[in-house]
Design a protein around this motif. Structure first.
Motif, PDB file in Angstrom:
ATOM      1  N   TRP A  34      -8.110   1.738  -0.886  1.00  8.71           N
ATOM      2  CA  TRP A  34      -7.531   2.181   0.388  1.00  8.71           C
ATOM      3  C   TRP A  34      -6.574   3.345   0.158  1.00  8.71           C
ATOM      4  N   SER A  35      -5.770   3.241  -0.878  1.00  5.09           N
ATOM      5  CA  SER A  35      -4.759   4.267  -1.135  1.00  5.09           C
ATOM      6  C   SER A  35      -5.396   5.588  -1.533  1.00  5.09           C
ATOM      7  N   TYR A  36      -6.387   5.518  -2.438  1.00  4.40           N
ATOM      8  CA  TYR A  36      -7.081   6.750  -2.812  1.00  4.40           C
ATOM      9  C   TYR A  36      -7.844   7.311  -1.611  1.00  4.40           C
ATOM     10  N   GLY A  37      -8.397   6.426  -0.802  1.00  5.08           N
ATOM     11  CA  GLY A  37      -9.088   6.868   0.403  1.00  5.08           C
ATOM     12  C   GLY A  37      -8.163   7.641   1.330  1.00  5.08           C
ATOM     13  N   GLN A  43       0.794  -1.229   0.000  1.00  7.53           N
ATOM     14  CA  GLN A  43       0.000   0.000   0.000  1.00  7.53           C
ATOM     15  C   GLN A  43       0.829   1.284   0.000  1.00  7.53           C
ATOM     16  N   PRO A  44       1.901   1.392   0.813  1.00 14.10           N
ATOM     17  CA  PRO A  44       2.698   2.625   0.749  1.00 14.10           C
ATOM     18  C   PRO A  44       3.205   2.926  -0.654  1.00 14.10           C
ATOM     19  N   LEU A  45       3.524   1.879  -1.402  1.00 11.14           N
ATOM     20  CA  LEU A  45       3.975   2.054  -2.783  1.00 11.14           C
ATOM     21  C   LEU A  45       2.854   2.646  -3.631  1.00 11.14           C
ATOM     22  N   VAL A  46       1.645   2.115  -3.489  1.00 10.10           N
ATOM     23  CA  VAL A  46       0.508   2.587  -4.276  1.00 10.10           C
ATOM     24  C   VAL A  46       0.147   4.026  -3.900  1.00 10.10           C
TER      25      VAL A  46
END
Length: 312
Positions: free
Chosen positions: A167-170, A107-110
């Motif tokens: 999750w990342s866009y959130g 997720q941190p990458l995305v």
């Protein structure tokens, strides 16, 4: 003179975000083998949201919010919980809990890539290394022959990646949105409305509901642990640590959760840990480390502070 942090509380809080968050994959895997995924997730979040409201009232915290804040909490609840968590629970029917945790650790990458695409944020040199390692790690993880040979596993992997995007866009949305200032109240609304949307989804997809007394003991215990510890205790611990220790120390949960999930899945569910998975995990988590180094933590910590609204 500021009061010194309570060492015991700090240790307990780190235990919460390391072990509890890491164990939620196992607990969801156990529960989803018996319960429909959207029913499972809706009960968890609606109950947790109501409990947070009750606790807030007992603590004298106001639950009043504006229409704009309400609208934004509903959007965040969908991105983080209804889609972001509900689909992960659904995918756990087809992939191992440890594998899901490893894929989600990207997720941190995305987030970093979306920040570049949507906001034009410059990616620091150390983070570029992290992105490259992360892509290699994800590729090694999802390209295993034993996974590609199972059609259901491929669908599960794709859906988990879609959840990653959600999750990342959130995370980016929440960092800009007007939301209740009290994080506990904010989370309560997100969980409640996210659960309501999952409830509606459950009925739309025709899931068969059952009463808790008809569930097996392992599923009953898993649901209680997910509600009390996974949805309330760990999140509170996360936000306590953000105010007490440095953000980069709190971000270490990103590295520990997959290890906990893999270990518990192997021990309790006999999930296979392949050599390629171990290599992929090492490369992927090293990439996450580079992304979370001090050179980029100033950018990323603002999102880490918001990710507490979505941890499951």
């Amino acid at each position: 003179m500021s009061k010194a942090p309570n060492t015991v509380l700090i240790v307990l809080a780190f235990f919460s975000i390391y072990f509890i968050w890491g164990s939620t994959y196992l607990l969801n895997k156990i529960a989803v083998t018996e319960l429909p995924p959207f029913m499972l997730a809706s009960i968890r979040f609606i109950t947790a949201g109501i409990l947070i409201f009750i606790i807030s009232k007992l603590m004298g915290i106001s639950l009043s919010i504006t229409k704009k804040q309400l609208f934004n909490t509903i959007i965040a609840g969908f991105l983080f919980l209804s889609f972001g968590n509900g689909i992960v629970v659904w995918a756990l029917r087809y992939v191992d809990s440890g594998f899901a945790a490893l894929e989600i650790s990207a997720q941190p990458l995305v987030v970093l890539l979306l920040m570049r695409i949507l906001d034009g944020k410059k990616i620091q040199p150390m983070s570029i290394i992290g992105v490259i390692l992360g892509i290699i790690g994800v590729y090694l993880l999802v390209s295993q022959k034993q996974l590609l040979s199972k059609e259901s596993s491929i669908v599960g992997m794709i859906m988990i990646f879609c959840c990653l995007l959600s999750w990342s866009y959130g995370s980016i949305f929440v960092s800009k949105a007007i939301l209740p200032r009290n994080y506990f109240v904010n989370t309560g609304y997100q969980m409640f409305f996210g659960g309501i949307m999952l409830l509606i989804s459950s009925f739309i997809f025709g899931e068969t509901w059952s009463m808790p007394y008809s569930w097996s003991t392992p599923v009953q215990i898993s649901m209680l642990l997910l509600i009390i510890f996974g949805s309330i205790v760990a999140f509170t611990s996360f936000n306590y640590l953000l105010k007490t220790v440095s953000p980069e120390k709190v971000a270490t949960s990103t590295y520990v959760n997959p290890i906990i999930a893999l270990s518990l899945g192997w021990y309790f569910l006999n999930e296979q840990i392949t050599t390629q998975s171990v290599i992929a995990a090492a490369i992927l988590l090293t990439g996450v480390y580079f992304i979370n180094t001090k050179k980029t933590i100033v950018l990323f910590s603002r999102f880490q502070g918001k990710l507490g609204r979505k941890k499951v």
